[in-house]
Design a protein around this motif. Structure first.
Motif, mmCIF file in Angstrom:
data_model
loop_
_atom_site.group_PDB
_atom_site.id
_atom_site.type_symbol
_atom_site.label_atom_id
_atom_site.label_comp_id
_atom_site.label_asym_id
_atom_site.label_seq_id
_atom_site.Cartn_x
_atom_site.Cartn_y
_atom_site.Cartn_z
ATOM 1 N N ARG A 53 0.786 -1.112 -0.184
ATOM 2 C CA ARG A 53 -0.135 -0.086 0.023
ATOM 3 C C ARG A 53 1.053 1.171 0.120
ATOM 4 N N PRO A 54 0.470 2.427 -0.736
ATOM 5 C CA PRO A 54 1.186 3.546 -0.556
ATOM 6 C C PRO A 54 1.357 4.155 0.782
ATOM 7 N N LYS A 55 2.704 4.568 1.020
ATOM 8 C CA LYS A 55 2.856 5.520 2.431
ATOM 9 C C LYS A 55 2.925 6.767 2.199
ATOM 10 N N HIS A 56 2.659 7.550 3.030
ATOM 11 C CA HIS A 56 2.550 9.087 2.910
ATOM 12 C C HIS A 56 3.973 9.582 2.820
ATOM 13 N N LEU A 57 4.353 10.661 1.891
ATOM 14 C CA LEU A 57 5.639 10.802 1.622
ATOM 15 C C LEU A 57 6.627 11.441 2.732
ATOM 16 N N SER A 58 5.644 12.095 3.690
ATOM 17 C CA SER A 58 6.367 12.458 5.001
ATOM 18 C C SER A 58 7.064 11.492 5.794
ATOM 19 N N THR A 59 6.678 10.190 5.323
ATOM 20 C CA THR A 59 7.514 9.312 6.198
ATOM 21 C C THR A 59 9.232 8.996 5.732
ATOM 22 N N ALA A 60 9.286 9.332 4.358
ATOM 23 C CA ALA A 60 10.564 9.364 3.860
ATOM 24 C C ALA A 60 11.287 10.447 3.762
ATOM 25 N N VAL A 61 10.351 11.715 3.731
ATOM 26 C CA VAL A 61 11.021 13.124 3.743
ATOM 27 C C VAL A 61 10.450 14.212 4.937
ATOM 28 N N PRO A 62 10.658 13.674 6.282
ATOM 29 C CA PRO A 62 9.872 14.134 7.107
ATOM 30 C C PRO A 62 10.253 15.497 7.446
ATOM 31 N N ASN A 63 11.197 16.369 7.043
ATOM 32 C CA ASN A 63 11.427 17.578 7.295
ATOM 33 C C ASN A 63 10.943 18.481 6.137
ATOM 34 N N LEU A 64 10.063 17.833 5.098
ATOM 35 C CA LEU A 64 9.363 18.862 4.140
ATOM 36 C C LEU A 64 8.011 19.343 4.260
ATOM 37 N N ASP A 65 7.628 20.747 4.113
ATOM 38 C CA ASP A 65 6.318 21.359 4.565
ATOM 39 C C ASP A 65 5.447 20.781 3.533
#
Length: 306
Positions: free
Chosen positions: A256-268
Motif C-alpha cells: 500500500r502507498p505510504k505518505h511521502l512524509s515518512t521518507a522526507v519528514p522535514n518537508l512542509d
C-alpha cells in the motif's frame, strides 16, 4: 592545446576525462573535457557531435553549463583528441550533499528552506529550458549538477546522454540514467518515453537534498522497483493504465502507498504536494518542469532575481 595549461584531473564524464585548466592568455580557470577518438572512426563520433551541438544550443541558459570552445589536438601516440572547453564550476551537488552528511552540520531552518527552494528552482529552470528546446537530459543526478558554493548558482552538466525528442515520441534505449534516479517506466522496459523521465529524476534529487540520502537505493533494476513500490505502493492498471503491458512487468508483492512524509519528514505541506506530483507513476500525470516553477512551494522566492 598550447592555449591551456592542465592543472589537475577533476573527474570522469560520460565520455571522457575532465581536467581543471588555466587559459594562458587570460588566466581564467576552465574545465577541459578530453575525448579520444577511436582509430576505426572517421571524423568525430556521433555521440560527441551530438553533445557539442546540444551544448551550443543550450549554452544560452544560465542554468546549463556553458561550452566556451572546442579544440582538436593529438596525443603522444598521434591519436586525435577532442577537447571541450567549459566554464569551471567549483563543486557539484553530490559533494555538497555529502559535506552536510559528513559534518552533521545543522543549518538554521529558515536558511534551509530558502536554500533548497533556490536550488530546486534553478534546476527546474534549466530542465524546463532543455525540454522547451526539445532536449531530454536522461541522466540527471546530483553528480551532474555543478555548483558555485559561494553564490549557490547551479548548472546542469554532462549532456552526453541527452537526446532530441520528437513528436511522435521516438523509441529509445532504456539503458539510461543512474539506477537510483531512473523513472519506473524506464525500469519496466518502456522504450517510448519523454520529458517525464527527467522530472522523476528531479523529484529524487529534491528528496535527497532534504534528507542527504538517496530516496530509492536499489542495486539492480528489480531491487530499485521494489524500493519505489514499498514507498509509493505497487502500481496497477487502475492507477497507471497499461502498466501490466510493459516488457518487464511481473506479479510483484502488493504494498500500500505510504505518505511521502515518512521518507522526507522535514518537508512542509507545499513541498510534499510538489514532490508527489513529480513522483506520479503515470508519466502523463507527472508535473512538467515548467509547471514546477509555478508551484506554491516557490511563492516566497524572488523569481525575477533568478
Amino acid at each position: 592545446m598550447d592555449a591551456y595549461q592542465k592543472l589537475e584531473k577533476v573527474g570522469e564524464g560520460t565520455y571522457g576525462k575532465v581536467y581543471r585548466a588555466k587559459e594562458k592568455a587570460t588566466g581564467n580557470i576552465v574545465a577541459l573535457k578530453k575525448t579520444r577518438l577511436h582509430e576505426n572512426e572517421e571524423g568525430v563520433p556521433p555521440t560527441t557531435l551530438r553533445e557539442v551541438s546540444i551544448l551550443l544550443m543550450l549554452s544560452h541558459d544560465p542554468h546549463v553549463v556553458r561550452l566556451i570552445d572546442v579544440k582538436q589536438g593529438q596525443n603522444k601516440e598521434g591519436k586525435t583528441i577532442l577537447y571541450l572547453v567549459f566554464e569551471y564550476m567549483e563543486t557539484d551537488l553530490k559533494k555538497f550533499i555529502r559535506s552536510f552528511r559528513q559534518t552533521g552540520e545543522s543549518i538554521p531552518a529558515k536558511t534551509v528552506k530558502w536554500l533548497y527552494r533556490y536550488m530546486m528552482f534553478q534546476l527546474c529552470n534549466g530542465v524546463a529550458f532543455c525540454h522547451g528546446h526539445g532536449i531530454l537530459h536522461r541522466d540527471l543526478k546530483p553528480h551532474n549538477l555543478l555548483m558555485d558554493p559561494k553564490t549557490m548558482m547551479l548548472k546542469i552538466a554532462d549532456l552526453g546522454l541527452a537526446r532530441a525528442y520528437t513528436v511522435p515520441i521516438k523509441k529509445y534505449t532504456h539503458e539510461i540514467l543512474t539506477l537510483w534516479y531512473r523513472a519506473p517506466e524506464v525500469l519496466l522496459g518502456s522504450t517510448h518515453y519523454s520529458t517525464a523521465v527527467d522530472v522523476w529524476s528531479v523529484g529524487c534529487i529534491f528528496a535527497e537534498l532534504l534528507t542527504t540520502q538517496a530516496l530509492f537505493q536499489g542495486d539492480s533494476e528489480l531491487h530499485q522497483l521494489l524500493h519505489i513500490f514499498k514507498l509509493l505502493g505497487t502500481p496497477n492498471d487502475e492507477m497507471w493504465p497499461g502498466v501490466s503491458n510493459l516488457t518487464h512487468w511481473h506479479e510483484y508483492p502488493q504494498w500500500r502507498p505510504k505518505h511521502l512524509s515518512t521518507a522526507v519528514p522535514n518537508l512542509d505541506q507545499d513541498g510534499l504536494d510538489l514532490l508527489s506530483q513529480m513522483l506520479q507513476y503515470e508519466p502523463s500525470r507527472r508535473i512538467s518542469a515548467k509547471k514546477v516553477m509555478e508551484h506554491t512551494y516557490f511563492n516566497d522566492l524572488d523569481k525575477d532575481s533568478l
